[in-house]
Design a protein around this motif. Structure first.
Motif, PDB file in Angstrom:
ATOM      1  N   PRO A  87       0.830  -1.209   0.000  1.00 33.55           N
ATOM      2  CA  PRO A  87       0.000   0.000   0.000  1.00 33.55           C
ATOM      3  C   PRO A  87       0.866   1.261   0.000  1.00 33.55           C
ATOM      4  CG  PRO A  87      -0.604  -1.473   1.820  1.00 33.55           C
ATOM      5  CD  PRO A  87       0.634  -2.023   1.197  1.00 33.55           C
ATOM      6  N   ALA A  88       0.287   2.340  -0.463  1.00 29.63           N
ATOM      7  CA  ALA A  88       0.991   3.621  -0.551  1.00 29.63           C
ATOM      8  C   ALA A  88       1.613   4.003   0.787  1.00 29.63           C
ATOM      9  CB  ALA A  88       0.027   4.715  -1.007  1.00 29.63           C
ATOM     10  N   THR A  89       2.854   4.491   0.720  1.00 30.08           N
ATOM     11  CA  THR A  89       3.573   4.928   1.920  1.00 30.08           C
ATOM     12  C   THR A  89       3.875   6.421   1.904  1.00 30.08           C
ATOM     13  OG1 THR A  89       5.732   4.515   0.912  1.00 30.08           O
ATOM     14  CG2 THR A  89       4.719   2.684   2.161  1.00 30.08           C
ATOM     15  N   GLY A  90       3.753   7.036   0.729  1.00 29.18           N
ATOM     16  CA  GLY A  90       4.120   8.449   0.601  1.00 29.18           C
ATOM     17  C   GLY A  90       5.619   8.663   0.500  1.00 29.18           C
ATOM     18  N   LYS A  91       6.403   7.568   0.479  1.00 29.99           N
ATOM     19  CA  LYS A  91       7.863   7.694   0.423  1.00 29.99           C
ATOM     20  C   LYS A  91       8.338   8.015  -0.991  1.00 29.99           C
ATOM     21  CE  LYS A  91       8.766   4.672   4.322  1.00 29.99           C
ATOM     22  NZ  LYS A  91       9.446   3.483   4.805  1.00 29.99           N
ATOM     23  N   GLN A  92       9.402   8.796  -1.044  1.00 29.83           N
ATOM     24  CA  GLN A  92      10.048   9.130  -2.315  1.00 29.83           C
ATOM     25  C   GLN A  92      10.981   7.995  -2.714  1.00 29.83           C
ATOM     26  OE1 GLN A  92       9.722  12.234  -4.081  1.00 29.83           O
ATOM     27  NE2 GLN A  92       7.991  12.463  -2.688  1.00 29.83           N
ATOM     28  N   ILE A  93      11.054   7.736  -4.021  1.00 26.54           N
ATOM     29  CA  ILE A  93      12.015   6.756  -4.522  1.00 26.54           C
ATOM     30  C   ILE A  93      12.980   7.430  -5.483  1.00 26.54           C
ATOM     31  CG2 ILE A  93      10.493   4.752  -4.273  1.00 26.54           C
ATOM     32  CD1 ILE A  93      10.343   4.968  -7.503  1.00 26.54           C
ATOM     33  N   SER A  94      14.154   6.876  -5.551  1.00 28.77           N
ATOM     34  CA  SER A  94      15.170   7.255  -6.523  1.00 28.77           C
ATOM     35  C   SER A  94      15.887   5.963  -6.880  1.00 28.77           C
ATOM     36  CB  SER A  94      16.129   8.276  -5.916  1.00 28.77           C
ATOM     37  OG  SER A  94      17.081   8.671  -6.882  1.00 28.77           O
TER      38      SER A  94
END
Length: 129
Positions: A87-94
């Motif tokens: 589920p969505a965590t709101g974390k940014q990915i790179s």
């Protein structure tokens, strides 16, 4: 490649028809069978956008030899939707990806994609670091 990056960053179906051969095959990690044609590539983009609606790919490096191009991308986005059951965590990915494209008559006819899914899953908290 610049136009292709524009295509994947906008998910423009018209550009898909222009840049991807109807007979193209895409080898995607985790899938037993390749995905085919412009609609197949749109399905890959839609899957990524389902989890990361703001995802953008940045071209970092290319190596070209005859009808082949090796490309290193960075993908950036925010985990705002379910991705592979997480589920969505709101974390940014790179996340990096290294893809190899085969071209013919100005269109992509084959792709071997190798995104860093382990790193991506770690960044959204699905796996330990």
């Amino acid at each position: 490649m610049k136009r292709f990056v524009d295509f994947i960053n906008t998910a423009d179906a018209k550009m898909a028809e222009e840049l991807v051969s109807p007979n193209a095959i895409f080898f995607v990690p985790g899938r037993p069978e390749p995905i085919k044609g412009p609609s197949g590539y749109m399905a890959i983009i839609d899957m990524m956008r389902g989890g990361f609606p703001d995802i953008q790919w940045t071209l970092q490096e290319t190596v070209t030899e005859q009808d082949k191009i090796a490309v290193r991308f960075m993908m950036h986005g925010t985990h705002k939707g379910t991705f592979f059951g997480v589920p969505a965590t709101g974390k940014q990915i790179s996340v990096q990806a290294l893809n190899i494209y085969h071209l013919s008559d100005g269109q992509i006819v084959e792709e071997y994609g190798q995104p860093d899914f382990l790193g991506l899953m770690q960044q959204i908290g699905a796996l330990p670091k």
